[in-house]
Design a protein around this motif. Structure first.
Motif, PDB file in Angstrom:
ATOM      1  N   ALA A  85       1.066  -1.436   0.000  1.00 42.54           N
ATOM      2  CA  ALA A  85      -0.035  -0.226  -0.023  1.00 42.54           C
ATOM      3  C   ALA A  85       1.023   1.306   0.032  1.00 42.54           C
ATOM      4  O   ALA A  85       0.709   2.031   0.817  1.00 42.54           O
ATOM      5  CB  ALA A  85      -1.007   0.011   1.254  1.00 42.54           C
ATOM      6  N   PHE A  87       2.211   4.905  -1.525  1.00 44.47           N
ATOM      7  CA  PHE A  87       1.673   5.664  -2.348  1.00 44.47           C
ATOM      8  C   PHE A  87       2.202   5.803  -3.717  1.00 44.47           C
ATOM      9  O   PHE A  87       3.436   6.504  -3.604  1.00 44.47           O
ATOM     10  CB  PHE A  87       1.706   7.025  -1.707  1.00 44.47           C
ATOM     11  CG  PHE A  87       1.248   7.039  -0.304  1.00 44.47           C
ATOM     12  CD1 PHE A  87      -0.033   6.380  -0.111  1.00 44.47           C
ATOM     13  CD2 PHE A  87       1.686   7.611   0.889  1.00 44.47           C
ATOM     14  CE1 PHE A  87      -0.601   6.237   1.136  1.00 44.47           C
ATOM     15  CE2 PHE A  87       1.259   7.638   2.281  1.00 44.47           C
ATOM     16  CZ  PHE A  87       0.066   6.956   2.339  1.00 44.47           C
ATOM     17  N   PRO A  88       1.758   5.575  -4.967  1.00 42.39           N
ATOM     18  CA  PRO A  88       2.499   5.423  -5.948  1.00 42.39           C
ATOM     19  C   PRO A  88       2.830   6.645  -6.725  1.00 42.39           C
ATOM     20  O   PRO A  88       3.849   6.596  -7.368  1.00 42.39           O
ATOM     21  CB  PRO A  88       1.495   4.641  -7.030  1.00 42.39           C
ATOM     22  CG  PRO A  88       0.010   4.920  -6.433  1.00 42.39           C
ATOM     23  CD  PRO A  88       0.305   5.030  -5.022  1.00 42.39           C
ATOM     24  N   HIS A  89       2.290   7.590  -6.254  1.00 45.63           N
ATOM     25  CA  HIS A  89       2.507   9.008  -6.892  1.00 45.63           C
ATOM     26  C   HIS A  89       3.755   9.975  -5.920  1.00 45.63           C
ATOM     27  O   HIS A  89       4.239  10.901  -6.304  1.00 45.63           O
ATOM     28  CB  HIS A  89       1.288   9.950  -6.946  1.00 45.63           C
ATOM     29  CG  HIS A  89       0.694  10.121  -5.439  1.00 45.63           C
ATOM     30  ND1 HIS A  89      -0.068   9.007  -5.046  1.00 45.63           N
ATOM     31  CD2 HIS A  89       0.499  11.098  -4.683  1.00 45.63           C
ATOM     32  CE1 HIS A  89      -0.348   9.480  -3.859  1.00 45.63           C
ATOM     33  NE2 HIS A  89      -0.266  10.465  -3.665  1.00 45.63           N
ATOM     34  N   MET A  90       4.110   9.212  -5.125  1.00 45.76           N
ATOM     35  CA  MET A  90       5.216  10.073  -4.266  1.00 45.76           C
ATOM     36  C   MET A  90       6.572   9.014  -4.316  1.00 45.76           C
ATOM     37  O   MET A  90       6.523   7.969  -4.638  1.00 45.76           O
ATOM     38  CB  MET A  90       4.859   9.754  -2.880  1.00 45.76           C
ATOM     39  CG  MET A  90       3.579  10.748  -2.664  1.00 45.76           C
ATOM     40  SD  MET A  90       3.290  10.792  -0.824  1.00 45.76           S
ATOM     41  CE  MET A  90       1.505  11.055  -0.623  1.00 45.76           C
ATOM     42  N   HIS A 130      10.411   6.293  -7.494  1.00 45.95           N
ATOM     43  CA  HIS A 130       9.010   6.092  -7.234  1.00 45.95           C
ATOM     44  C   HIS A 130       8.836   4.598  -7.139  1.00 45.95           C
ATOM     45  O   HIS A 130       9.670   3.750  -7.671  1.00 45.95           O
ATOM     46  CB  HIS A 130       8.081   6.462  -8.681  1.00 45.95           C
ATOM     47  CG  HIS A 130       7.630   8.113  -8.604  1.00 45.95           C
ATOM     48  ND1 HIS A 130       8.685   8.724  -8.998  1.00 45.95           N
ATOM     49  CD2 HIS A 130       6.886   8.575  -7.819  1.00 45.95           C
ATOM     50  CE1 HIS A 130       8.209  10.027  -8.853  1.00 45.95           C
ATOM     51  NE2 HIS A 130       6.926   9.980  -8.105  1.00 45.95           N
ATOM     52  N   GLN A 132       6.990   2.149  -8.595  1.00 48.23           N
ATOM     53  CA  GLN A 132       6.749   1.475  -9.630  1.00 48.23           C
ATOM     54  C   GLN A 132       7.954   1.072 -10.199  1.00 48.23           C
ATOM     55  O   GLN A 132       8.080  -0.054 -10.693  1.00 48.23           O
ATOM     56  CB  GLN A 132       5.947   2.403 -10.602  1.00 48.23           C
ATOM     57  CG  GLN A 132       4.370   2.417 -10.369  1.00 48.23           C
ATOM     58  CD  GLN A 132       3.945   3.559  -9.615  1.00 48.23           C
ATOM     59  OE1 GLN A 132       5.045   3.967  -8.890  1.00 48.23           O
ATOM     60  NE2 GLN A 132       2.923   3.828  -9.571  1.00 48.23           N
TER      61      GLN A 132
END
Lengths: 353, 288
Positions: A85, A87-90, A130, A132
């Protein structure tokens, strides 16, 4: 005085009871695993502690505070989720710093503590990545860093290693131990993997159908399971049903399929019982020393050990032997088996619920 | 070796029918429209075979057309902004609902797509007209003395277009919400974030790709919409597509209409490409 005290925790969804009368005390700095098959209520228990679901009844006291009165976001617990979980944008640093930001920690201190946390989980070189662009193991470390940076009183790990492949899982297991030692944080791990629970924890709490069956150190739970369920869940076991004939000061006698076996001192009332025998406690011996003989029906090579299934008059027995680099009995061969009476564990017959 | 087993030819053969369909139904008309836009036109001679830039020169030199293009894009922009403001929270609410309510609400959102745009827009005309339902009600309640002017205004068109376009925004945002790890909200909560912070810092940023693709769809469909501006704007509030229609069917100046259509196509594509570039540059790594 225990640090975390769960008393008669119960959660019912309608008529279905997910967790029933769960009581557990955890000492400060202790690492305890909630172990059980899926659907045993271990995750529900964790989510009640985390504050994501409300218990139907019971109390949860952490360091003298009543957790039920505090909303999830103010409990200050570190949680590592099964899916991480993140935060993919951080970036990694932003992920780890999020909890500090919410606590309004000044920027300079935040930066220092994020660096410390990333250092602890060995990710200092990936600060600006990131999620990802990272591997499963690295994401796991970010999740740990994010949970630990807020210096939680309690760290909750929800099946943290289940999404990793086998090799990485072993590696992360050692890492978890190291991090737990260094951070010294009281930790509750939820897992269905008995190896993981035994390797990591100070104590294992085995759950079944919403109830706590046994809490012990991994060694005690493995050697002294209180039920055939635990015996079968913690490692492999042979379970034989039979009759306890008599118990004396020095031992007991047990009958199955017309064979009479010596057992350890037992405090059970004579009658139907179940007997557990670990596969690694069975020795292969010469015919004249054998307690029972049988024919090998299956043989599995596991690298460091051999696993045999042997058809005996007692029933099918599973035998585990260390691989010594020698030839082992092949399927169809007759083998002679023996064990010490104290290696049998006599347990009450399981009532099927 | 037969043609069918050759691995190089197979992809082409398999996509052949689709390519043929695209070429005949999409590429051909566009190419013909582009060619038509370079023809000359005179009121007495009709369309001549001479090629030239006269149509483009006429459009680019006339403030009337600038006004129409500007109005069209402002209407499209206003519609897009309204769709984002209304659609994003709506998608989030639907996402948080229980399964039964969720499917019911999705049906409510998607239901209007089953009804013709013309019918829906006529419905808006009934509501918005000077003697329409809204004005009638407000007058009877004695809140206003003269009817509010809503028909034949850009505002009315934006309102009706928002209604037409919002399902596309909701679907796009909903899809990106579906892809989110539901535990990321819990993780933020456990780290001390309140509900508003969770939405603004965790949910919304992860919706950005959905909002952007929804915006592209809504903007391009609104900028080229015909039925809604034609019915609610009439001759008074002209947009590019209604202007093209008039050139083709009233003035019969096909080449000029074609040139306007080509300019609309080119400008929408330019805006879309620029928008995508901008977004990719700013969110590149995080959106992979």
């Amino acid at each position: 005085m225990s640090f975390l005290d769960l008393r008669s925790l119960t959660k019912r969804f309608g008529d279905i009871s997910a967790v029933e009368d769960f009581s557990l005390s955890v000492a400060k700095g202790e690492f305890v695993s909630l172990l059980g098959p899926s659907g045993c209520g271990k995750t529900t228990t964790l989510q009640m502690i985390a504050g994501f679901i409300n218990p139907t009844s019971g109390s949860m006291i952490l360091n003298g505070k009543n957790l039920a009165a505090i909303p999830a976001r103010a409990r200050g617990l570190g949680i590592v989720f099964q899916t991480y979980a993140l935060f993919p944008h951080m970036t990694v640093a932003e992920n780890v710093g999020f909890g500090l930001e919410m606590r309004k920690v000044p920027k300079a201190e935040r930066k220092r503590r994020v660096a410390e946390a990333l250092d602890l989980v060995h990710l200092s070189h990936l600060t600006d990545r990131h999620p990802q662009a990272m591997s499963g193991g690295q994401r796991q470390r970010v999740a740990l860093g994010r949970a630990l940076v807020i210096q939680p009183e309690l760290l909750l790990l929800d099946e943290p290693l289940s999404n990793l492949d086998a090799k990485l899982r072993d590696e992360m297991r050692l890492e978890l131990r190291r991090i737990h030692k260094e951070a010294g944080v009281t930790t509750l791990l939820v897992t269905h993997d008995q190896d993981e629970a035994m390797a990591l924890s100070d104590r294992v709490a085995v759950m079944r159908q919403g109830r706590l069956e046994q809490v012990d150190t991994p060694f005690e739970a493995y050697e002294g399971p209180r039920s055939t369920f635990i015996s079968g869940f913690l490692g492999k076991t042979n379970t034989l049903r039979g009759d306890l004939l008599e118990t004396t000061e020095s031992g007991s006698r047990f009958r199955r399929e017309g064979l009479i076996l010596d057992g350890p001192v037992a405090h059970h009332i004579p009658g139907p019982v179940e007997v557990c025998l670990r596969p690694e406690r069975i020795d292969l011996v010469e015919a004249d020393e054998a307690l029972v003989s049988g024919i090998v029906s299956e043989r599995i090579f596991l690298g460091n050990q051999w696993l045999f299934r042997v058809d005996t008059p007692l029933g099918e027995l599973m035998i585990c032997r260390r691989n010594r680099g020698r030839r082992e009995a092949e399927p169809g061969e007759t083998v002679h088996l023996s064990w010490k009476p104290e290696h049998l564990r006599i347990l009450p017959v399981e009532v099927q619920g | 070796m037969s043609v069918f087993s050759s691995s190089a030819a197979r992809p082409w053969l398999l996509s052949g029918p689709a390519l043929a369909l695209f070429a005949s139904l999409l590429v051909t008309p566009i190419v013909m429209t582009v060619l038509l836009s370079f023809r000359e036109f005179s009121f007495y001679g009709g369309i001549s075979d001479t090629l030239g830039l006269s149509n483009y020169i006429e459009i680019l030199g006339d403030g009337y057309f600038y006004e129409i293009f500007l109005r069209t894009f402002l209407i499209a922009l206003g519609t897009t902004v309204l769709c984002v403001l209304l659609g994003v929270p709506e998608a989030y609410f639907i996402h948080r609902m229980g399964p039964l309510w969720r499917s019911m609400m999705l049906l409510v959102v998607l239901g209007p797509l089953l009804i013709s745009v013309v019918v829906r827009t006529l419905g808006w005309a009934i509501l918005l007209g000077n003697k329409g339902v809204i004005n009638d009600l407000l007058t009877r309640m004695e809140l206003i003395e003269r009817p509010l002017k809503m028909m034949y205004t850009s505002g009315g068109i934006v309102l009706a277009l928002t209604h037409v376009m919002i399902p596309f925004m909701i679907l796009a945002v909903w899809a990106s919400l579906q892809r989110q790890d539901p535990d990321s909200e819990r993780a933020a909560e456990s780290l001390g974030a309140g509900p508003v912070t969770v939405f603004l810092r965790v949910v919304l940023p992860q919706c950005v790709p959905g909002i952007l693709s929804g915006s592209l769809i809504v903007f391009s469909l609104s900028a080229s919409a015909f039925a809604t501006p034609a019915i609610l704007g009439g001759r008074r509030v002209k947009v590019v597509s209604t202007t093209v229609y008039d050139e083709f069917l009233n003035t019969l100046n096909w080449p000029l209409g074609a040139a306007i259509a080509v300019l609309l196509l080119v400008s929408i594509m330019t805006i879309m490409v620029a928008w995508t570039r901008l977004v990719e540059r700013r969110h590149g790594e995080a959106l992979q």
